[in-house]
Design a protein around this motif. Structure first.
Motif, PDB file in Angstrom:
ATOM      1  N   MET A  29      41.467 -78.275  -4.730  1.00 26.34           N
ATOM      2  CA  MET A  29      40.667 -77.153  -4.248  1.00 26.34           C
ATOM      3  C   MET A  29      40.631 -77.223  -2.727  1.00 26.34           C
ATOM      4  SD  MET A  29      39.792 -75.416  -6.866  1.00 26.34           S
ATOM      5  CE  MET A  29      38.455 -74.369  -6.361  1.00 26.34           C
ATOM      6  N   LEU A  30      41.192 -76.198  -2.081  1.00 27.03           N
ATOM      7  CA  LEU A  30      41.274 -76.168  -0.625  1.00 27.03           C
ATOM      8  C   LEU A  30      40.017 -75.559  -0.020  1.00 27.03           C
ATOM      9  CD1 LEU A  30      44.853 -74.733  -0.594  1.00 27.03           C
ATOM     10  CD2 LEU A  30      44.243 -77.009   0.185  1.00 27.03           C
ATOM     11  N   THR A  31      39.566 -76.133   1.072  1.00 25.34           N
ATOM     12  CA  THR A  31      38.460 -75.554   1.823  1.00 25.34           C
ATOM     13  C   THR A  31      39.035 -74.613   2.881  1.00 25.34           C
ATOM     14  OG1 THR A  31      38.474 -77.301   3.483  1.00 25.34           O
ATOM     15  CG2 THR A  31      37.077 -77.646   1.527  1.00 25.34           C
ATOM     16  N   VAL A  32      38.170 -73.889   3.527  1.00 20.79           N
ATOM     17  CA  VAL A  32      38.604 -73.013   4.617  1.00 20.79           C
ATOM     18  C   VAL A  32      39.316 -73.842   5.691  1.00 20.79           C
ATOM     19  CG1 VAL A  32      37.788 -71.514   6.481  1.00 20.79           C
ATOM     20  CG2 VAL A  32      36.835 -71.271   4.186  1.00 20.79           C
ATOM     21  N   GLN A  33      38.778 -75.014   5.991  1.00 21.45           N
ATOM     22  CA  GLN A  33      39.385 -75.868   7.008  1.00 21.45           C
ATOM     23  C   GLN A  33      40.779 -76.341   6.596  1.00 21.45           C
ATOM     24  OE1 GLN A  33      36.207 -76.299   5.804  1.00 21.45           O
ATOM     25  NE2 GLN A  33      35.218 -75.369   7.583  1.00 21.45           N
ATOM     26  N   ASP A  34      40.973 -76.650   5.318  1.00 21.55           N
ATOM     27  CA  ASP A  34      42.301 -77.045   4.829  1.00 21.55           C
ATOM     28  C   ASP A  34      43.302 -75.915   5.034  1.00 21.55           C
ATOM     29  OD1 ASP A  34      41.374 -79.538   3.894  1.00 21.55           O
ATOM     30  OD2 ASP A  34      40.911 -78.715   1.906  1.00 21.55           O
ATOM     31  N   ILE A  35      42.901 -74.712   4.674  1.00 20.23           N
ATOM     32  CA  ILE A  35      43.793 -73.552   4.801  1.00 20.23           C
ATOM     33  C   ILE A  35      44.126 -73.296   6.267  1.00 20.23           C
ATOM     34  CG2 ILE A  35      43.981 -71.060   4.440  1.00 20.23           C
ATOM     35  CD1 ILE A  35      42.268 -71.493   1.883  1.00 20.23           C
ATOM     36  N   CYS A  36      43.132 -73.427   7.130  1.00 18.87           N
ATOM     37  CA  CYS A  36      43.354 -73.241   8.562  1.00 18.87           C
ATOM     38  C   CYS A  36      44.343 -74.271   9.105  1.00 18.87           C
ATOM     39  CB  CYS A  36      42.041 -73.342   9.329  1.00 18.87           C
ATOM     40  SG  CYS A  36      40.894 -72.000   9.008  1.00 18.87           S
ATOM     41  N   ALA A  37      44.201 -75.517   8.674  1.00 12.28           N
ATOM     42  CA  ALA A  37      45.083 -76.583   9.147  1.00 12.28           C
ATOM     43  C   ALA A  37      46.530 -76.349   8.719  1.00 12.28           C
ATOM     44  CB  ALA A  37      44.598 -77.929   8.629  1.00 12.28           C
ATOM     45  N   VAL A  38      46.727 -75.829   7.532  1.00 16.80           N
ATOM     46  CA  VAL A  38      48.083 -75.624   7.013  1.00 16.80           C
ATOM     47  C   VAL A  38      48.728 -74.375   7.592  1.00 16.80           C
ATOM     48  CG1 VAL A  38      49.412 -75.138   4.926  1.00 16.80           C
ATOM     49  CG2 VAL A  38      47.643 -76.881   4.884  1.00 16.80           C
ATOM     50  N   THR A  39      47.959 -73.296   7.721  1.00 16.42           N
ATOM     51  CA  THR A  39      48.537 -72.010   8.120  1.00 16.42           C
ATOM     52  C   THR A  39      48.392 -71.680   9.585  1.00 16.42           C
ATOM     53  OG1 THR A  39      46.497 -70.804   7.689  1.00 16.42           O
ATOM     54  CG2 THR A  39      48.065 -71.026   5.849  1.00 16.42           C
ATOM     55  N   GLY A  40      47.408 -72.282  10.244  1.00 14.13           N
ATOM     56  CA  GLY A  40      47.153 -71.934  11.634  1.00 14.13           C
ATOM     57  C   GLY A  40      46.266 -70.710  11.793  1.00 14.13           C
ATOM     58  N   LEU A  41      45.783 -70.171  10.676  1.00 21.13           N
ATOM     59  CA  LEU A  41      44.865 -69.037  10.737  1.00 21.13           C
ATOM     60  C   LEU A  41      43.487 -69.520  11.152  1.00 21.13           C
ATOM     61  CD1 LEU A  41      45.842 -67.272   7.387  1.00 21.13           C
ATOM     62  CD2 LEU A  41      46.481 -66.574   9.695  1.00 21.13           C
ATOM     63  N   SER A  42      42.680 -68.617  11.691  1.00 21.75           N
ATOM     64  CA  SER A  42      41.324 -68.997  12.077  1.00 21.75           C
ATOM     65  C   SER A  42      40.407 -68.962  10.858  1.00 21.75           C
ATOM     66  CB  SER A  42      40.793 -68.049  13.149  1.00 21.75           C
ATOM     67  OG  SER A  42      40.576 -66.762  12.602  1.00 21.75           O
TER      68      SER A  42
END
Length: 77
Positions: free
Chosen positions: A25-38
């Motif tokens: 289960m990814l957190t918002v921070q995980d997704i940001c780290a992988v994609t570079g999105l804010s």
């Protein structure tokens, strides 16, 4: 415009390289780290239903397979 580093990170996610090391289960921070999105962009995508996620308390979680499908649907992978 998407920079080259962003594209490389998304391609690595699509092929599973660093994605396997992330939690189920990814957190918002995980997704940001992988994609570079804010963080606000990721939160808006979840809140608008573009990415299926769930809230537990105040935290947002997204399942890895759901996120991977989202990335592939965007045509980034």
């Amino acid at each position: 415009m998407v920079d080259a580093n962003h594209t490389e990170r998304v391609e690595e996610v699509a092929t599973g390289a660093p994605f396997e090391e992330l939690p189920d289960m990814l957190t918002v921070q995980d997704i940001c780290a992988v994609t570079g999105l804010s963080a606000p962009v990721v939160r808006r995508a979840v809140n608008s239903g573009k990415i299926d996620g769930c809230k537990i308390g105040r935290r947002i979680f997204v399942a890895k397979p759901v996120f991977l499908r989202y990335v592939k649907c965007l045509g980034l992978a």
